[in-house]
Design an enzyme around this catalytic site. Structure first.
Site, PDB file in Angstrom:
ATOM      1  N   ASP A   1      54.672  86.038  51.207  1.00 51.63           N
ATOM      2  CA  ASP A   1      53.480  85.196  51.267  1.00 51.63           C
ATOM      3  C   ASP A   1      53.673  83.877  50.534  1.00 51.63           C
ATOM      4  OD1 ASP A   1      52.052  86.900  52.834  1.00 51.63           O
ATOM      5  OD2 ASP A   1      50.806  87.716  51.233  1.00 51.63           O
ATOM      6  N   GLY A   2      54.400  83.903  49.413  1.00 54.72           N
ATOM      7  CA  GLY A   2      54.639  82.666  48.678  1.00 54.72           C
ATOM      8  C   GLY A   2      55.392  81.649  49.509  1.00 54.72           C
TER       9      GLY A   2
ATOM     10  N   ASP B   1      38.655  83.924  30.312  1.00 55.52           N
ATOM     11  CA  ASP B   1      40.081  83.597  30.366  1.00 55.52           C
ATOM     12  C   ASP B   1      40.365  82.561  31.440  1.00 55.52           C
ATOM     13  OD1 ASP B   1      40.817  85.228  28.304  1.00 55.52           O
ATOM     14  OD2 ASP B   1      41.584  86.850  29.555  1.00 55.52           O
TER      15      ASP B   1
ATOM     16  N   ALA C   1      44.220  87.720  47.477  1.00 53.65           N
ATOM     17  CA  ALA C   1      45.336  87.408  46.590  1.00 53.65           C
ATOM     18  C   ALA C   1      44.860  87.437  45.131  1.00 53.65           C
ATOM     19  CB  ALA C   1      45.928  86.057  46.980  1.00 53.65           C
ATOM     20  N   TYR C   2      45.018  86.344  44.418  1.00 53.34           N
ATOM     21  CA  TYR C   2      44.638  86.264  43.006  1.00 53.34           C
ATOM     22  C   TYR C   2      43.168  86.644  42.821  1.00 53.34           C
ATOM     23  CZ  TYR C   2      45.096  84.248  38.268  1.00 53.34           C
ATOM     24  OH  TYR C   2      45.153  84.049  36.919  1.00 53.34           O
TER      25      TYR C   2
ATOM     26  N   TYR D   1      41.275  88.727  44.458  1.00 52.23           N
ATOM     27  CA  TYR D   1      41.051  90.177  44.521  1.00 52.23           C
ATOM     28  C   TYR D   1      41.566  90.854  43.257  1.00 52.23           C
ATOM     29  CZ  TYR D   1      40.589  94.742  46.830  1.00 52.23           C
ATOM     30  OH  TYR D   1      40.222  96.019  47.160  1.00 52.23           O
ATOM     31  N   SER D   2      42.687  90.374  42.731  1.00 45.71           N
ATOM     32  CA  SER D   2      43.218  90.918  41.487  1.00 45.71           C
ATOM     33  C   SER D   2      42.257  90.693  40.322  1.00 45.71           C
ATOM     34  CB  SER D   2      44.574  90.279  41.160  1.00 45.71           C
ATOM     35  OG  SER D   2      45.534  90.597  42.146  1.00 45.71           O
TER      36      SER D   2
END
Length: 255
Positions: A45-46, A145, A157-158, A160-161
């Site tokens: 994906d990246g 954060d 991606a990020y 969902y994390s």
């Protein structure tokens, strides 16, 4: 898809992707991206995101085949039958986010993000952010954060994390998601219209520095960041029938 002729292959620098590049170019030929009818990206994906950014000035669809570790945006790899797969592929069109960041040194940094724009604390102390939507202050202080704005394509991606929601491709919605929110306690974020303009202002940047990035490309430490969908840029992604982003987004929620 209409009948396709010239194919441009682009591959990540990993051994498995480079081996696939050699095999496919020997079988299907080699064309430059600006001369091709379709671009095939070989990697994860990246690398798919890298390819889409690198070719966004071309109105050329991109078909990814997974030769990496993560392949949410990718199709399964096969050396055979590629022409037939491309002819039968289904197209998804997505618009990226445009980030305009005001940096600590006084400069302005602009970038496009297909997945998300993220702000992260750059020091040992939590970030303090003010959030405005369409020019109206919505949260005077978010202690966290970090926070991000994600597109539907990037919502698994990020976002969902960070426990953000998965967004259907056709929803015309953006996800604003907080990371480790301390105050308001456990605030998870908000769903916003695709046309919304989101602005983050960094409070006490000298004591609580914050960095920003667009799809992992850093703008460095920032004072404020404006984020909005950019309808003037459209990315065309190809998927095998029955395995498009809409299906993948639904399937992800049941695995």
């Amino acid at each position: 898809m209409p009948e396709l002729g010239k194919i441009a292959f682009m591959a990540a620098q990993t051994d498995i992707a480079q081996e696939a590049l050699v095999q496919l170019e020997e079988r299907y030929g080699k064309s430059a991206p600006d001369q091709a009818d379709v671009i095939v990206a070989l990697g994860g994906d990246g690398f798919m995101l890298h390819t889409m950014h690198a070719t966004q000035h071309l109105d050329t669809p991109v078909y990814g085949m997974n030769r990496g570790t993560i392949g949410f945006l990718m199709n399964e790899f096969s050396e055979t039958g590629l022409s037939e797969r491309l002819a039968a592929a289904e197209e998804e069109a997505i618009n990226p986010l445009r980030m305009i960041a005001q940096r600590e040194d006084g400069s302005t940094y602009e970038a496009l993000a297909i997945n998300e724009v993220a702000l992260l604390r750059a020091g040992s102390q939590a970030a303090r952010l003010k959030i405005s939507v369409d020019g109206r202050e919505r949260m005077g202080e978010l202690v966290c954060d970090g926070a991000l704005v994600a597109t539907p394509a990037g919502s698994t991606a990020y976002n969902y994390s960070a426990h953000g929601p998965i967004l259907p491709i056709g929803s015309d919605v953006l996800a604003l998601t907080a990371m480790s929110a301390f105050r308001p306690r456990r605030w998870r974020g908000a769903l916003l219209p695709k046309a919304a303009k989101v602005q983050f202002d960094v409070l006490h940047p000298e004591k609580r520095p914050v960095m920003a990035d667009a799809d992992g490309v850093s703008a460095g430490n920032v004072l404020s960041v404006e984020i909005r969908s950019d309808p003037s840029v459209t990315h065309r992604i190809l998927f095998d029938p029955g395995h498009g982003l809409e299906e993948r987004l639904i399937s992800e929620q049941f695995t």
